[in-house]
Design an enzyme around this catalytic site. Sequence first.
Site, mmCIF file in Angstrom:
data_model
loop_
_atom_site.group_PDB
_atom_site.id
_atom_site.type_symbol
_atom_site.label_atom_id
_atom_site.label_comp_id
_atom_site.label_asym_id
_atom_site.label_seq_id
_atom_site.Cartn_x
_atom_site.Cartn_y
_atom_site.Cartn_z
ATOM 1 N N LYS A 101 0.834 -1.209 0.000
ATOM 2 C CA LYS A 101 0.000 0.000 0.000
ATOM 3 C C LYS A 101 0.865 1.255 0.000
ATOM 4 C CE LYS A 101 -2.204 -1.456 3.672
ATOM 5 N NZ LYS A 101 -1.751 -2.851 3.734
ATOM 6 N N THR A 102 1.907 1.273 0.803
ATOM 7 C CA THR A 102 2.804 2.437 0.831
ATOM 8 C C THR A 102 3.529 2.602 -0.503
ATOM 9 O OG1 THR A 102 3.121 2.139 3.215
ATOM 10 C CG2 THR A 102 4.720 3.506 2.054
ATOM 11 N N GLU A 141 4.132 -40.240 6.936
ATOM 12 C CA GLU A 141 4.191 -39.318 5.798
ATOM 13 C C GLU A 141 4.067 -40.063 4.482
ATOM 14 O OE1 GLU A 141 3.911 -36.289 6.418
ATOM 15 O OE2 GLU A 141 4.326 -36.429 8.559
ATOM 16 N N HIS A 149 0.384 -40.459 3.736
ATOM 17 C CA HIS A 149 -0.193 -39.254 3.145
ATOM 18 C C HIS A 149 0.148 -39.155 1.659
ATOM 19 C CE1 HIS A 149 -1.795 -37.532 6.751
ATOM 20 N NE2 HIS A 149 -0.619 -37.423 7.356
ATOM 21 N N ASP A 179 -3.856 -33.867 11.799
ATOM 22 C CA ASP A 179 -4.584 -34.361 10.633
ATOM 23 C C ASP A 179 -6.066 -34.522 10.942
ATOM 24 O OD1 ASP A 179 -2.158 -34.512 9.313
ATOM 25 O OD2 ASP A 179 -1.809 -36.578 9.933
#
Length: 640
Positions: free
Chosen positions: A243-244, A457, A460, A535
């Site tokens: 924004k600046t 893992e 997954h 999870d």
Amino acid sequence: MAVSAQHLRELNRAGQHDAVIQLFESDRLAATEEVFGQYVKALAKTDKLNSTALMQTLYRGAQSYMGQQGAAAAAAPSFAARAAAAEGGGGGGFAASALRPQGFSLPGMGGALLEPAALGATAAAGTALGSAKNPIYMMQAEPTFWSQLWRSVRMLGLAFLLMAGLGAMVEERGLSSRSILNNPDLRPQSETTTKFADVKGVDEAKSELEEIVAYLKDPHKFTSLGGKLPKGVLLVGPPGTGKTMLARAIAGEAGVPFFYTSGSEFEEMFVGVGARRVRDLFAAAKKNAPCIVFIDEIDAIGGSRNPKDQQYMKMTLNQMLVELDGFKPSEGVIVIAATNFPESLDKALVRPGRFDRHVVVPNPDVEGRRQILEVHFEKIPRAADVDLKVIAKGTPGFSGADLANLVNVAALKAARDGHVSVGMGDLEYAKDRIIMGAERKSAVISEKNRKLTAYHEGGHALVALYTDGAHPVHKATVVPRGMALGMVTQLPETDDETSVSRRQLLAKLDVCMGGRVAEELIFGEKDVTTGASSDLEQATRLARAMVTRYGMSDRVGQISINYEDEGRSLSSETRALVEDEVKSLLSAAYARATAVLKQHEKELHALAQELVDKETLTGAQIRELLTRVNGKGGRAAPAS
């Protein structure tokens, strides 16, 4: 002797007091008590008795008298009494007030008393009074409590009057106003090198602000038909979105002065100081028109007013409202403000005629993130293997400031490792560190826990690879970071998701359940761990949203339910129905994940062993491993 005393008495009566003093101090007269009394009387008449410089003359006279009298002076009952008796009290003015029975006090010496015994001792020794051998002894009279109190009150009163007078002079002459204008933060920046081309990822916001640039370059073009351009522009967006930089780019494109300040700089505990600072800022802006006034974090002074606010806060906001209303269309002053909380601003501040144009500056999309990364790499050497598109896909929700930090962390990592340029590995390291935290290299993890994490893992990853609708696996790791012992990262095949289908949501539920299912299949139900807590939490939150917000439950129906209302507007029957549907979705996802992992148990063992050996595998490495294991690494048929 008597003739001498009579002569002095006649001189005193004739008013020739100086002649009496001169005759006595010339040592031509005998120093009798009567002669000394006439001498003291002459001193009193000529008003020389109260002068400190002439008190030494009195000492010399007393010394001369004591030197001639010798021990008789010491044996005399009282020197002051004899002096008072001379000439029938002729020297009474001195004897009554200055010469006391125990000695005599000299004016200007703080009430110190000269003891006649000391004078007698001096005469007996035959030495000069006040010399090193015969010093003059004095006693300081302590001031009373009331005199000390009166002195303190006078000093405090004088200090108060001086401070009040100084403050009135500063207020009258406006010295405080000039000191505020001398603040470097309130001086205009006449030149800025920031352009719209330097601002990336907010193309829509730039297009809205181009009209402001054209107005600053030629205000009369827009006002020729009586129209008025907005006096205030409010930039709204999360922190770090630029924004600046956008405000500076407007000033740079238009080539006008740029005033920068923050809302907190107007805050002051003294009533009226904040309002004065607002007046000074806008007065300086009008003198430098056309220009841009940028107020960052305007919610610090522009928050909604209520009767409990302090008076100084109301006055500052009121002055801001008045200054915004006081602009004329031809002045060419544009006020730009930025805030992260537009809902907290006062209604009078955002009404038409003030900050009536709101420009949203959101977090960049995937293409915007790629452009921002390109800008940050202009001054940083980049390796040939760097694919900024991949990094942009893996950083959803990152602002421009977050991406700048990512590039900076990667550059520091490459420099620490001795690289000549920043590579893909450095960027992946920086991304993982920002998202998950630093590596816990000092963590002591047993071989059993490392193996269990690898299977978790791996579960997954396999469910994501063999479930239709799931995002492709980008990376799997068992390196502890932050609170996690491992993680599987997925990236969307296309750009950022704006809407998600039911099939994709069900696939996310399946992937969340893959870790717990893998633990049960390999180690048994009794040896499952708490590693699946996050999870299960994520899966439960997603399933509840599908039921209560997305209308994806046949039993609940197409309805939006405020489940977080704590039962005030939700019946117990509806709540029980929601819980049953959530449990049904999670049970179905658990069953689908179990079927996938049982079917590909061979790949699960291979993937877990590879994770134990290498700790981190990319998506391409995982697919290559599965191809070597059974000659296939694609996806199964779509899940039902």
